[in-house]
Scaffold this active site. Structure first.
Site, PDB file in Angstrom:
ATOM      1  CB  SER A  39      -0.929  -0.002   1.213  1.00  0.00           C
ATOM      2  OG  SER A  39      -1.822  -1.091   1.171  1.00  0.00           O
ATOM      3  NE  ARG A  43      -2.497   4.863   0.613  1.00  0.00           N
ATOM      4  CZ  ARG A  43      -3.145   3.712   0.508  1.00  0.00           C
ATOM      5  NH1 ARG A  43      -2.477   2.628   0.108  1.00  0.00           N
ATOM      6  NH2 ARG A  43      -4.438   3.628   0.787  1.00  0.00           N
ATOM      7  N   GLY A 109      -5.390  -3.495  -7.497  1.00  0.00           N
ATOM      8  CA  GLY A 109      -6.479  -2.598  -7.148  1.00  0.00           C
ATOM      9  C   GLY A 109      -5.996  -1.197  -6.837  1.00  0.00           C
ATOM     10  CB  SER A 183     -13.135   0.410  -2.192  1.00  0.00           C
ATOM     11  OG  SER A 183     -11.714   0.396  -2.208  1.00  0.00           O
ATOM     12  CD  GLN A 185      -7.670  -0.268  -3.119  1.00  0.00           C
ATOM     13  OE1 GLN A 185      -8.232  -0.513  -4.187  1.00  0.00           O
ATOM     14  NE2 GLN A 185      -6.793  -1.096  -2.583  1.00  0.00           N
ATOM     15  CG  ASP A 328      -5.838  -7.072   3.176  1.00  0.00           C
ATOM     16  OD1 ASP A 328      -6.827  -7.296   2.466  1.00  0.00           O
ATOM     17  OD2 ASP A 328      -4.981  -6.215   2.895  1.00  0.00           O
ATOM     18  CG  HIS A 355     -10.812  -7.757  -1.507  1.00  0.00           C
ATOM     19  ND1 HIS A 355      -9.971  -7.588  -0.432  1.00  0.00           N
ATOM     20  CD2 HIS A 355     -11.647  -6.691  -1.469  1.00  0.00           C
ATOM     21  CE1 HIS A 355     -10.273  -6.491   0.219  1.00  0.00           C
ATOM     22  NE2 HIS A 355     -11.292  -5.922  -0.394  1.00  0.00           N
ATOM     23  CE  LYS A 425      -3.614  -8.206  -5.613  1.00  0.00           C
ATOM     24  NZ  LYS A 425      -3.492  -7.224  -6.709  1.00  0.00           N
TER      25      LYS A 425
END
Length: 446
Positions: A39, A43, A109, A183, A185, A328, A355, A425
Site C-alpha cells: 500500500s 502510494r 487494485g 472501498s 481506495q 486482509d 477482492h 502479487k
C-alpha cells in the site's frame, strides 16, 4: 483459472502447478526483514511521480502490483530507476510527459483506483486495461466523481469497470461526494490527485469509511511530500488546497499484512519469529493482528524497531472479531481458528467478497474440503476447530488465500495448494522464505 497475464517478471513459480507445505516437526524460529508495504509502495510511487524533483524511495516491495505501477508510470514518460529495493522517481510536477497511450494495471487494485485521478489532472487520453478479475471489480464511484469534476470517461460496462478510456484537460475542483462503504481506495485515489485540481477540492464522504486507516495512510503520504489535508471535525469531509508535491527521500516500512503470515507461523508451531524494521505505531491497520495473537495465547514483544511473536502450546478460540478495519487478515485468522480450542466468528468483512476472489465463499469452500465445519455468513464466517484431512486446495488465484491456506500445512499432513505463483502479487518469494525457516516445502510442476 489463474490469470497469468497479470503476473510480472518479478513473479516466481508460474510454471508450477501445486505446492505442498508440510509440518516442520518442531517450533519454527527466525529473525527476518520483509520488503516494504504494498500500500505504501504504490502510494509513494504515484505521489513521487506527481512531485517536483527526483524522489528516492527505499525498501519498496518488488511484487506484481508495484511492477505494473512502475510500468504505467514509465509509459507516462516518468523516469524510474530501480536498483535492488531502492527506486529513484523523476517527478513531472503534475504535468505528464506523455499525453496518450495504453496502460495495463494487472490485478493491482491500488493502481486501478489511484491512477485514474492522477491521469485526470493532466491533458490527454489514455486507455486502461487490467486482468480478468480486476475488470470485474467496481470503479463506479471513482469514475463518476472524476466525470463530475470534468474528466470524460468512455467505458462499455454499466457498472464502470476496466477497461475504459479517460480523456481530460484537468479537473475543476470544488465539492464532490464519494461513498465510504465500498472501498477506501476510491477516496485515496481522488486525494492523491487533489492538490492539482484547478480549484481547491473538498471530498464529502457518505457514511462510514470501511477502512479509514488506509485513507489516513494516504493523507500521511501526502504530508510527507508537502501537502497537508485532514478530516473535518465530524469526519465526513476532507479539504485539500491546491499545490505541488515536493520530492522526498523516504524509507518504506515492511508490509504488515505479509508480516502477519510469519507471525502466524510462530503462533502455529509454538516458535518465535522476530521481524525487524517495523514498529507497533505504524499506520498499517493489520498491526491489530498482534492483539488477536495475544488473545489466542501468544506472547508479543513490541520493540522500538522490531516486533517478535512467540507461540503457545494451544491457540485459544471462543470469540467473535470485527474485521472491518483490517479485513486482509480474515483468511489468516480463519486458517488459525482450525486449531483453536473453540470456534471463532469473523464479521464485518462483506467487502472482501469483491477482492481478488469472493474471499468469504472461497475460504469456506476450501476449509470444507479439509473436513472442517464452517458456517458462511453474508459478512464473514464461523470456523469450528477440527482435524484437517489431506486435500488439494484451490488458491482461487488469490495471494491471500494461498498464504493463509499454507498455514494449515504447518499442523496437518497432505496439504497441497494449487497455483503457488499467485503469491507474487505481494510476496513473490513467500514459499522460499518458508523453506529458509526450515519448513518443508515441495513445489510440483504437475
Amino acid at each position: 483459472m489463474p490469470d497469468r497475464e497479470a503476473r510480472s517478471p518479478w513473479s516466481k513459480n508460474n510454471d508450477k502447478a501445486t505446492v505442498e507445505v508440510m509440518p516442520p516437526g518442531k517450533p519454527v524460529e527466525g529473525t527476518l526483514r520483509l520488503s516494504g508495504s504494498k500500500s505504501l509502495t504504490n502510494r509513494a510511487l504515484i505521489t513521487a511521480a506527481l512531485a517536483e524533483g527526483t524522489s528516492r524511495l527505499e525498501g519498496i516491495l518488488k511484487s506484481d502490483d508495484s511492477y505494473w505501477c512502475m510500468n504505467s508510470l514509465t509509459k507516462l514518460g516518468i523516469r524510474v530507476h530501480l536498483v535492488g529495493e531502492t527506486v529513484w522517481v523523476e517527478g513531472c510536477a503534475g504535468s505528464w510527459p506523455m499525453s496518450s497511450g495504453d496502460l495495463y494495471v494487472g490485478s493491482a487494485g491500488t493502481v486501478a483506483r489511484f491512477l485514474p485521478g492522477a491521469l485526470a489532472i493532466g491533458r490527454g487520453r489514455w486507455n486502461l486495461t487490467g486482468s480478468k478479475r480486476m475488470s470485474e471489480r467496481p470503479l463506479l464511484p471513482l469514475l463518476d466523481a472524476l466525470s463530475k469534476l470534468g474528466a470524460r470517461i468512455e467505458d462499455k460496462k454499466v457498472n464502470r469497470t476496466l477497461p475504459f478510456a479517460i480523456e481530460t484537460s484537468g479537473l475543476r475542483g470544488g465539492d464532490i461526494s464519494l461513498p465510504g462503504s465500498t472501498s477506501s481506495q476510491f477516496i485515496s485515489g481522488l486525494l492523491l490527485a487533489a492538490p492539482y485540481t484547478k480549484e481547491p477540492l473538498t471530498i464529502f464522504i457518505d457514511g462510514g469509511i470501511v477502512q479509514r486507516d488506509y485513507v489516513e495512510m494516504t493523507l500521511e503520504m501526502m504530508r510527507t511530500f508537502g501537502i497537508h489535508a485532514q478530516f473535518s471535525d465530524d469526519g465526513h469531509s476532507i479539504s485539500i488546497h491546491t499545490g505541488k508535491y515536493q520530492a522526498q527521500s523516504i524509507q518504506l516500512e515492511p508490509d504488515v499484512s505479509t508480516c502477519c503470515y510469519f507471525w502466524s507461523i510462530a503462533a502455529m508451531t509454538g516458535g518465535r519469529i522476530r521481524i525487524e524494521g517495523i514498529r507497533a505505531a505504524t499506520r498499517q491497520p493489520d498491526i491489530e493482528f498482534l492483539t488477536v495473537l495475544e488473545r489466542m495465547g501468544c506472547r508479543v514483544i513490541r520493540g522500538d524497531h522490531f516486533i517478535e511473536v512467540a507461540g503457545s502450546r494451544q491457540l485459544r478460540g471462543g470469540f467473535t472479531l470485527s474485521m472491518q478495519k483490517w479485513s486482509d487478515q480474515t483468511l489468516t485468522i480463519a486458517a488459525m481458528a482450525v486449531f483453536a480450542d473453540g470456534p471463532v466468528t469473523l464479521t464485518d468483512a462483506a467487502h472482501i467478497r469483491q477482492h481478488e476472489c469472493d474471499r468469504i465463499a472461497a475460504i469456506c469452500s476450501e476449509l470444507r474440503k479439509l473436513g472442517i465445519h464452517v458456517e458462511e455468513h453474508y459478512d464473514g464466517l464461523t470456523v469450528y476447530p477440527g482435524r484437517p484431512e489431506p486435500a488439494l486446495l484451490d488458491s482461487h488465484d488469490d495471494h491471500r488465500m494461498a498464504m493463509a491456506l499454507s498455514l494449515i500445512g504447518l499442523r496437518a499432513e497432505g496439504i497441497r495448494i494449487m497455483d503457488p505463483g499467485c503469491v507474487s502479487k505481494t510476496c513473490p518469494d513467500y514459499f522460499e522464505r518458508l523453506s529458509d525457516l526450515g519448513i518443508p516445502i515441495e513445489i510440483y510442476a504437475k
